[in-house]
Design an enzyme around this catalytic site. Structure first.
Site, PDB file in Angstrom:
ATOM      1  N   HIS A 192      32.389 -16.253   5.015  1.00  0.00           N
ATOM      2  CA  HIS A 192      32.869 -15.606   3.787  1.00  0.00           C
ATOM      3  C   HIS A 192      32.787 -14.077   3.883  1.00  0.00           C
ATOM      4  O   HIS A 192      33.694 -13.375   3.437  1.00  0.00           O
ATOM      5  CB  HIS A 192      32.084 -16.108   2.565  1.00  0.00           C
ATOM      6  CG  HIS A 192      32.220 -17.595   2.362  1.00  0.00           C
ATOM      7  ND1 HIS A 192      31.435 -18.305   1.497  1.00  0.00           N
ATOM      8  CD2 HIS A 192      33.050 -18.507   2.935  1.00  0.00           C
ATOM      9  CE1 HIS A 192      31.782 -19.581   1.534  1.00  0.00           C
ATOM     10  NE2 HIS A 192      32.750 -19.731   2.408  1.00  0.00           N
ATOM     11  N   HIS A 228      36.232 -25.739  10.297  1.00  0.00           N
ATOM     12  CA  HIS A 228      35.611 -24.672  11.085  1.00  0.00           C
ATOM     13  C   HIS A 228      35.711 -24.922  12.593  1.00  0.00           C
ATOM     14  O   HIS A 228      35.937 -23.991  13.365  1.00  0.00           O
ATOM     15  CB  HIS A 228      34.143 -24.515  10.695  1.00  0.00           C
ATOM     16  CG  HIS A 228      33.969 -24.045   9.287  1.00  0.00           C
ATOM     17  ND1 HIS A 228      34.445 -22.832   8.846  1.00  0.00           N
ATOM     18  CD2 HIS A 228      33.378 -24.619   8.212  1.00  0.00           C
ATOM     19  CE1 HIS A 228      34.148 -22.683   7.560  1.00  0.00           C
ATOM     20  NE2 HIS A 228      33.507 -23.758   7.154  1.00  0.00           N
TER      21      HIS A 228
HETATM   22 ZN   LIG Z   1      33.735 -21.549   2.869  1.00  0.00          ZN
END
Ligand SMILES: [Zn+2]
Length: 300
Positions: free
Chosen positions: A77, A260
């Site tokens: 983030h 991810h």
């Molecule tokens: Zn996230």
């Protein structure tokens, strides 16, 4: 030429890690041009870990970096906020192993960077311009990057949940789109998976303050910030993971149910195969006009 940028002054915050639940102080400091983003563990003699693909560690529910056994967790983030605000160089100090989750989005990081101010540096920014397409597939998961004059992302998710289902978002990363369309989108999780995840040592810092929590048929903590906040958050994550190439990208990403692990696989392939891209610089005005043109010609 578009120049590199750093923060104008130091700025800090505190919070807890989403997965570890560990309390952490985080401080963003200016850094010289050419240094990139460097994490510094102040609790471990200022050990430094560069935010590059070389240091990608295990990746499942979050992206972690590791160097010589030292870990930095949930980097996506903040790295996403750096790309979105155009910060090329910064030192990020933290006194624990995981970044704070704050409200679950990148907005608090963007606001910190805005508070610190942004300083232009002398050196011209080197962009990674994609020259050849690269497509990765793994079962139903797909991610690809194609040549383009600007940075854009098209992401599709498909969750068997009445409030999500299939969502697709296409967004051009320019002209403030990141701040408006992506930064506020929060991470999300399913209540019925929470116990199993906690048993695996995950989401120990999660709460209704830092994640959208979904029961089987509704949002436990409304309102949503966007009707399609879920796919927007995936784009935010993707941008943060791809930041590990260490440059701003000129390319079009297409992702379908990736995560991810696939995002970082793309990073590793790009860094390994130098024939896929070239480093280039951009005229100050040219990028903006290209971006405006692309948005005008292609409804989002
Ligand atoms: Zn996230």
């Amino acid at each position: 030429m578009k120049q590199e940028q750093t923060v104008r002054s130091a700025v800090e915050c505190k919070g807890v890690g989403l997965h570890s639940g560990a309390p952490v102080h985080l401080k963003i400091l200016p850094a010289p041009s050419g240094s990139g983003i460097v994490f510094r563990r102040t609790d471990l003699d200022d050990f430094e870990i560069e935010a590059t693909g070389r240091n990608i560690a295990r990746v499942s529910y979050a992206t972690s970096l590791m160097k010589k056994g030292v870990l930095i967790s949930t980097t996506e983030h903040l790295l996403s906020a750096f790309i979105g605000t155009g910060i090329d160089n910064a030192i990020v100090e933290l006194d624990n192993l995981e970044l704070p989750i704050l409200d679950g989005s990148a907005r608090p990081f963007v606001e910190m960077i805005q508070r610190a101010g942004i300083r232009k540096q002398r050196r011209a920014r080197g962009y990674m311009r994609i020259r050849r397409e690269l497509e990765l597939r793994e079962g139903k998961k797909f991610i690809a990057i194609y040549p383009a004059d600007s940075y854009s992302v098209e992401y599709t998710i498909d969750f068997p949940h009445p409030l999500i289902g299939k969502e697709t978002l296409r967004v051009e990363l320019s002209n403030g789109n990141y701040l408006r369309e992506l930064a506020p989108a929060r991470t999300f999780g399913f209540l019925h998976e929470a116990d199993a995840m906690r048993q695996q040592g995950l989401i120990r810092g999660a709460s209704i303050e830092n994640a959208i929590v979904l029961t089987r048929d509704r949002v436990m903590n409304p309102p949503l910030r966007y009707h399609d906040e879920f796919v927007r958050h995936k784009v935010l994550d993707l941008i943060g993971d791809l930041a590990l190439v260490g440059k701003q990208i000129l390319g079009n990403i297409v992702a379908d149910r990736a995560g991810h692990a696939m995002h970082t696989a793309l990073v590793s392939r790009l860094l390994r195969d130098r024939s896929l891209w070239e480093e280039t610089q951009l005229e100050e005005s040219r990028f903006e006009s290209n971006a405006v043109h692309a948005v005008a010609g292609q409804p989002v």
